[in-house]
Design a protein around this motif. Structure first.
Motif, PDB file in Angstrom:
ATOM      1  N   LYS A 301      -2.476  -0.596  -3.017  1.00 52.23           N
ATOM      2  CA  LYS A 301      -1.163  -1.120  -3.540  1.00 52.23           C
ATOM      3  C   LYS A 301      -1.078  -2.510  -3.461  1.00 52.23           C
ATOM      4  N   SER A 302      -1.975  -3.262  -1.861  1.00 47.65           N
ATOM      5  CA  SER A 302      -1.701  -4.373  -1.294  1.00 47.65           C
ATOM      6  C   SER A 302      -0.273  -3.920  -0.982  1.00 47.65           C
ATOM      7  N   PRO A 303       0.097  -3.329   0.002  1.00 47.21           N
ATOM      8  CA  PRO A 303       1.661  -3.164   0.050  1.00 47.21           C
ATOM      9  C   PRO A 303       2.050  -4.081   1.488  1.00 47.21           C
ATOM     10  N   ASP A 305       1.790  -7.367   1.117  1.00 44.85           N
ATOM     11  CA  ASP A 305       1.333  -8.338  -0.012  1.00 44.85           C
ATOM     12  C   ASP A 305       3.465  -8.449  -0.807  1.00 44.85           C
ATOM     13  N   ASP A 306       3.448  -7.165  -0.664  1.00 44.83           N
ATOM     14  CA  ASP A 306       4.914  -7.113  -1.260  1.00 44.83           C
ATOM     15  C   ASP A 306       5.996  -7.415  -0.429  1.00 44.83           C
ATOM     16  N   THR A 307       7.135  -8.546  -1.366  1.00 42.70           N
ATOM     17  CA  THR A 307       8.569  -8.696  -0.974  1.00 42.70           C
ATOM     18  C   THR A 307       9.472  -7.972  -0.769  1.00 42.70           C
ATOM     19  N   ASN A 308       8.815  -7.000  -1.258  1.00 44.47           N
ATOM     20  CA  ASN A 308      10.303  -5.900  -1.456  1.00 44.47           C
ATOM     21  C   ASN A 308      10.826  -4.967  -0.293  1.00 44.47           C
ATOM     22  N   LYS A 311      11.113  -1.424  -0.437  1.00 41.67           N
ATOM     23  CA  LYS A 311       9.126  -0.623  -1.018  1.00 41.67           C
ATOM     24  C   LYS A 311       8.612  -0.439   0.045  1.00 41.67           C
ATOM     25  N   LEU A 312       8.689  -1.106   1.455  1.00 44.19           N
ATOM     26  CA  LEU A 312       7.868  -1.389   2.398  1.00 44.19           C
ATOM     27  C   LEU A 312       8.099  -0.240   3.147  1.00 44.19           C
ATOM     28  N   TYR A 315       6.884   3.444   1.888  1.00 45.22           N
ATOM     29  CA  TYR A 315       5.589   2.936   2.015  1.00 45.22           C
ATOM     30  C   TYR A 315       5.155   3.993   4.315  1.00 45.22           C
ATOM     31  N   SER A 442       7.779  -6.135   7.270  1.00 47.75           N
ATOM     32  CA  SER A 442       9.161  -5.964   7.400  1.00 47.75           C
ATOM     33  C   SER A 442       9.922  -7.052   8.151  1.00 47.75           C
TER      34      SER A 442
END
Length: 510
Positions: A301-303, A305-308, A311-312, A315, A442
């Protein structure tokens, strides 16, 4: 001329941090000229009750000398103490202590910090060791940052370790295995003893065994060799039971019936391990496969790269829960299976703790390990087993005890469990690596450096806080952490006095 009891030199402050410890290097006359000096650190405000008469006399003599040189930064004092406990000062030199240690503190602040550490110990009043399994110092160091300690505690030393082996026939422990004094992580000796005692042992017998084992640890160094707590039936068990019967440390005695019950309980654990070995290993393989699958699904899910940030955190929570159920549990159980088989084979314990500092978010390698797809190299221990195992003696022992396994089968299990444990540990470390990478990610979103993140704790990343709130936590914990860094703490705390008076010579090689 009065006979000398011991002699040596004292530095009235340590040479690194200028702390108010008397650093005493000394010898007994019987030690011989070529023997290394013993070393003892005594806090400048140590309670006299924790010093024997000879060192108490030296302590007061040093106080008198310091009053004569009150403007000196530190002193080096040559001394001898006679057999009737009189301290004789033979030479005094003033010394300068050149140090670049950035977190120096006043003596008053140092003594306050030491008092806080003593209070933390008294909250538990247990014998604590930094060296018995799972040896946290070997994994997270003697001054782990709050993040390292909290992750290790959550993943390894809370209830997970006892849950992982209780099914083999051991007592389930309600308390935590690991405690902290200052910054230093310790293992509770009582929890260790209870967790490795057969569950069918009645409470009264357990209490007698716990008192015996604790006194052995307090009075000898046998705990360093893993020879104290009986964990299963092996070829050396009868000798260990003989020592329990002849024990000299407590008033309780053990009846032949109690010792027979202990031996039979240990035998049942060994027999269960042999007869259920394949099923246990199959279960553990399945669980580690689940851990790997969950980790790979999250990576897909490429976590990073997430900016939320929320969500991190989700995970992170999912990985922590999976690591405990499908990583730690099978890894610790395989470690215990290996210990049981090793006791049967008669081989010394192989020290193979988790790689040092794998929990440290400041180490870039720890944030990349989850990507590693190179084949795992596993050391061949066949030669080690062959060196220490006596096949004829083992064969006789297996037949005498009615254990349903051949010599070749037991040796094969020893090789097999070693291989499996290394593979499981690798999967555990990869999952841990992804957790650290997500925490670092994060931090990037929130504008918090990895150095600062190391002062936070795992629960801080399972619920959202503002950046200002995080920075407030970081500042507070940083101050406490670096205050505790000033303490010299022993590897074994038998009582609160061990925080005031530390025998360094007893710590060597542990």
């Amino acid at each position: 001329m009065e006979k000398v009891k011991f002699y040596g030199k004292v530095r009235t402050r340590d040479s690194v941090m200028k702390r108010p410890y008397y650093v005493i290097k000394y010898k007994y006359p019987e030690d011989g000229e070529k023997s290394p000096y013993r070393e003892k650190w005594i806090a400048g405000n140590a309670s006299r009750e924790f010093l024997d008469e000879g060192f108490l006399a030296l302590f007061f003599a040093l106080k008198n000398v310091e009053r004569m040189y009150e403007n000196a930064e530190a002193l080096e004092v040559k001394f001898k103490v006679t057999v009737d406990n009189k301290a004789v000062v033979e030479d005094v030199k003033t010394v300068r202590i050149a140090t670049e240690w950035p977190y120096s503190m006043t003596d008053r602040d140092f003594y306050d910090t030491k008092s806080y550490a003593k209070c933390a110990y008294l909250d538990h009043s247990d014998v604590l060791s930094g060296n018995v399994y799972p040896s946290p110092e070997a994994t997270i160091g003697s001054n782990p940052r709050p993040l390292e300690y909290s992750i290790y505690s959550e993943l390894f030393t809370n209830r997970i370790w006892t849950d992982s082996i209780a099914g083999l026939g051991y007592r389930r422990v309600l308390g935590d295995l690991m405690e902290k004094v200052g910054n230093k992580p310790y293992i509770s000796i009582r929890a260790t003893i209870e967790g490795y005692t057969p569950s069918e042992i009645p409470d009264r017998l357990f209490e007698k065994l716990e008192a015996y084992y604790t006194q052995v640890i307090k009075n000898t160094d046998r705990y360093t060799k893993g020879e104290v707590v009986l964990k299963s039936l092996g070829m050396k068990t009868d000798e260990a039971i003989r020592l329990i019967k002849e024990q000299e440390f407590t008033e309780d005695t053990f009846t032949d019936g109690e010792l027979a019950l202990l031996r039979n309980s240990l035998k049942r654990i060994t027999d269960y391990t042999i007869s259920h070995y394949d099923d246990l290993c199959s279960q553990d393989e399945e669980n580690v496969g689940k851990l790997k699958s969950i980790r790979e699904d999250i990576i897909a899910k490429s976590p990073l790269d997430d900016t939320n940030v929320m969500k991190l955190y989700k995970y992170i929570e999912e990985l922590i829960d999976s690591e405990k159920k499908y990583g730690t549990l099978p890894y610790i159980r395989q470690t215990r299976l290996g210990g049981i088989i090793g006791e049967l084979l008669g081989i010394p314990y192989i020290k193979d703790h988790m790689n040092y500092r794998v929990y440290d978010i400041r180490n870039p390698e720890n944030l990349e390990r989850y990507k590693d797809d190179k084949p795992l190299e596993i050391a061949d221990i066949r030669g080690y087993i062959d060196e220490y195992t006596d096949p004829a003696r083992l064969d006789g022992f297996l037949k005498k005890e009615g254990l349903d396994a051949s010599v070749d089968r037991v040796i094969g299990m020893g090789l097999d469990v070693w291989d499996r444990k290394q593979r499981f540990r690798n999967e555990y470390m990869k999952t841990l690596s992804l957790v650290l990478a997500l925490i670092a990610a994060s931090g990037r979103i929130l504008g918090i450096e990895q150095e600062d993140l190391s002062y936070l704790e795992l629960p801080d990343f399972l619920s959202y806080h503002s950046r200002d709130a995080y920075m407030g936590m970081i500042e507070e914990r940083r101050n406490v952490y670096h205050s505790y860094c000033s303490l010299m703490l022993p590897n074994l705390i038998r009582g609160v006095g061990d925080i005031d008076v530390i025998d360094i010579d007893q710590e060597e090689g542990l």
